[in-house]
Design a protein around this motif. Structure first.
Motif, PDB file in Angstrom:
ATOM      1  N   ALA A   1     -14.831  16.347   8.323  1.00  0.00           N
ATOM      2  CA  ALA A   1     -15.828  15.364   8.502  1.00  0.00           C
ATOM      3  C   ALA A   1     -14.630  14.195   9.280  1.00  0.00           C
ATOM      4  O   ALA A   1     -13.432  14.167   8.362  1.00  0.00           O
TER       5      ALA A   1
ATOM      6  N   PRO B   1     -17.341   9.936  13.410  1.00  0.00           N
ATOM      7  CA  PRO B   1     -17.548  10.079  14.714  1.00  0.00           C
ATOM      8  C   PRO B   1     -17.833  10.134  15.731  1.00  0.00           C
ATOM      9  O   PRO B   1     -17.667   8.459  15.572  1.00  0.00           O
ATOM     10  N   ASN B   2     -18.081  10.375  16.944  1.00  0.00           N
ATOM     11  CA  ASN B   2     -18.024  10.046  18.290  1.00  0.00           C
ATOM     12  C   ASN B   2     -19.451   9.032  18.757  1.00  0.00           C
ATOM     13  O   ASN B   2     -19.123   8.236  19.223  1.00  0.00           O
ATOM     14  N   SER B   3     -20.220   9.296  18.120  1.00  0.00           N
ATOM     15  CA  SER B   3     -21.716   8.716  18.532  1.00  0.00           C
ATOM     16  C   SER B   3     -21.803   6.936  17.748  1.00  0.00           C
ATOM     17  O   SER B   3     -21.998   5.945  18.161  1.00  0.00           O
TER      18      SER B   3
ATOM     19  N   GLU C   1     -13.205  12.794  16.382  1.00  0.00           N
ATOM     20  CA  GLU C   1     -14.046  13.685  16.325  1.00  0.00           C
ATOM     21  C   GLU C   1     -13.215  14.587  17.210  1.00  0.00           C
ATOM     22  O   GLU C   1     -13.481  15.474  17.445  1.00  0.00           O
TER      23      GLU C   1
ATOM     24  N   ALA D   1     -15.240  20.146  13.836  1.00  0.00           N
ATOM     25  CA  ALA D   1     -15.498  19.229  13.618  1.00  0.00           C
ATOM     26  C   ALA D   1     -16.906  18.390  12.492  1.00  0.00           C
ATOM     27  O   ALA D   1     -17.725  18.941  13.794  1.00  0.00           O
ATOM     28  N   GLN D   2     -16.862  18.181  12.392  1.00  0.00           N
ATOM     29  CA  GLN D   2     -18.810  17.798  11.592  1.00  0.00           C
ATOM     30  C   GLN D   2     -18.983  16.197  12.043  1.00  0.00           C
ATOM     31  O   GLN D   2     -18.472  15.944  11.857  1.00  0.00           O
ATOM     32  N   ASN D   3     -20.111  16.383  12.291  1.00  0.00           N
ATOM     33  CA  ASN D   3     -20.342  14.694  11.827  1.00  0.00           C
ATOM     34  C   ASN D   3     -22.173  14.893  12.425  1.00  0.00           C
ATOM     35  O   ASN D   3     -22.278  15.462  11.246  1.00  0.00           O
ATOM     36  N   LYS D   4     -22.614  14.030  12.480  1.00  0.00           N
ATOM     37  CA  LYS D   4     -24.029  13.387  12.316  1.00  0.00           C
ATOM     38  C   LYS D   4     -25.273  13.893  12.387  1.00  0.00           C
ATOM     39  O   LYS D   4     -26.603  14.577  11.906  1.00  0.00           O
TER      40      LYS D   4
ATOM     41  N   LYS E   1     -25.067  12.145   6.085  1.00  0.00           N
ATOM     42  CA  LYS E   1     -23.759  11.701   6.574  1.00  0.00           C
ATOM     43  C   LYS E   1     -23.136  11.255   5.791  1.00  0.00           C
ATOM     44  O   LYS E   1     -21.641  10.736   6.520  1.00  0.00           O
TER      45      LYS E   1
ATOM     46  N   MET F   1     -17.183  11.262   6.829  1.00  0.00           N
ATOM     47  CA  MET F   1     -17.531  10.067   7.906  1.00  0.00           C
ATOM     48  C   MET F   1     -17.022   8.816   7.140  1.00  0.00           C
ATOM     49  O   MET F   1     -16.470   7.980   8.612  1.00  0.00           O
TER      50      MET F   1
END
Length: 261
Positions: free
Chosen positions: A184, A187-189, A208, A218-221, A227, A240
């Motif tokens: 993690a 994140p891109n978002s 990410e 890759a871990q994200n939301k 999160k 993250m």
């Protein structure tokens, strides 16, 4: 990077205070093992507006405190050595680390990669702040050091943009440290929704993306229900966002304790 919501700050403070209470009796051991912290020498992103790229105090001082309280000695290394700079006010555990644990003395005298003997270190931690992406991630010597500590049985940890600082770390066979592992990182978002680096346009890469490029899961939301989850895969510990920085250190300590004689 300069602003934090009240909710996120409250969570960060609770995590840090909980970690302080959990500090074990081993903290008073006479013989200390060593943890290596990797920090950036970068101050801004090199753009005309000089967007802040300093290390994030809240992603370094709380984990520093956790390791010290568990009886570890912490050294800092940076690409150029010497002093490194931090953003964020010294509040809570960060203030404690500064006042009582010589945090400022350590970060004023970081080592150069050439001064590091990886055999001395049981783990390596990389915190956030955007500078990590500009100088640490592209430093081949540091990438080999991080990979070498892992291959020696050590633990690698990171928070926020920190995992971008070991996304390029390599093992002796030339493969990437993160390949095949759940990791993690910032994140891109979130990166693309914030003005801190002009929606990520000022960055050499997005964390990410780089993790995924080098073979990580890759871990994200979208993949994590919470999160603030700390992800542990083999001996890589990551999260993250900064409220969980201290918890990354606690998980690293747990992994290390399994290998203690």
């Amino acid at each position: 990077m300069k602003l934090l919501t009240k909710k996120a700050y409250a969570l960060a403070l609770r995590c840090c205070l909980a970690a302080l209470v959990l500090a074990p009796a081993a903290a008073f051991s006479a013989e200390k093992s060593k943890i290596l912290f990797v920090a950036s020498n970068v101050v801004d992103m090199g753009d005309p507006e000089q967007h802040d790229a300093r290390n994030n105090l809240w992603e370094y001082a709380p984990p520093f405190h956790i390791f010290v309280m568990h009886g570890y000695e912490v050294d800092f290394v940076s690409p150029q050595g010497g002093p490194v700079e931090f953003m964020m006010d010294p509040l809570g555990i960060s203030s404690y680390a500064i006042k009582y644990e010589n945090f400022l003395g350590k970060v004023a005298n970081t080592l150069k990669p050439s001064q590091i003997d990886i055999a001395q270190y049981q783990a390596v931690y990389v915190g956030g702040g955007y500078g990590i992406l500009f100088d640490v991630a592209s430093n081949e010597e540091l990438m080999k050091l991080i990979g070498g500590i892992y291959e020696n049985g050590g633990v690698v940890g990171g928070c926020g943009h920190g995992p971008g600082g070991f996304a390029n770390a390599t093992l002796r066979n030339g493969s990437y440290l993160v390949k095949g592992k759940r990791v993690a990182g910032f994140p891109n978002s979130t990166e693309r929704s914030k003005s801190w680096a002009k929606q990520g346009s000022l960055l050499p890469f997005l964390v990410e993306d780089q993790l995924r490029k080098n073979g990580a899961h890759a871990q994200n939301k979208d993949t994590l229900a919470d999160k603030h989850t700390v992800v542990v895969d083999q001996r890589i510990v990551s999260t993250m966002f900064l409220p969980s920085a201290a918890l990354v250190a606690e998980e690293m300590v747990r992994l290390l304790s399994r290998h203690d004689p």
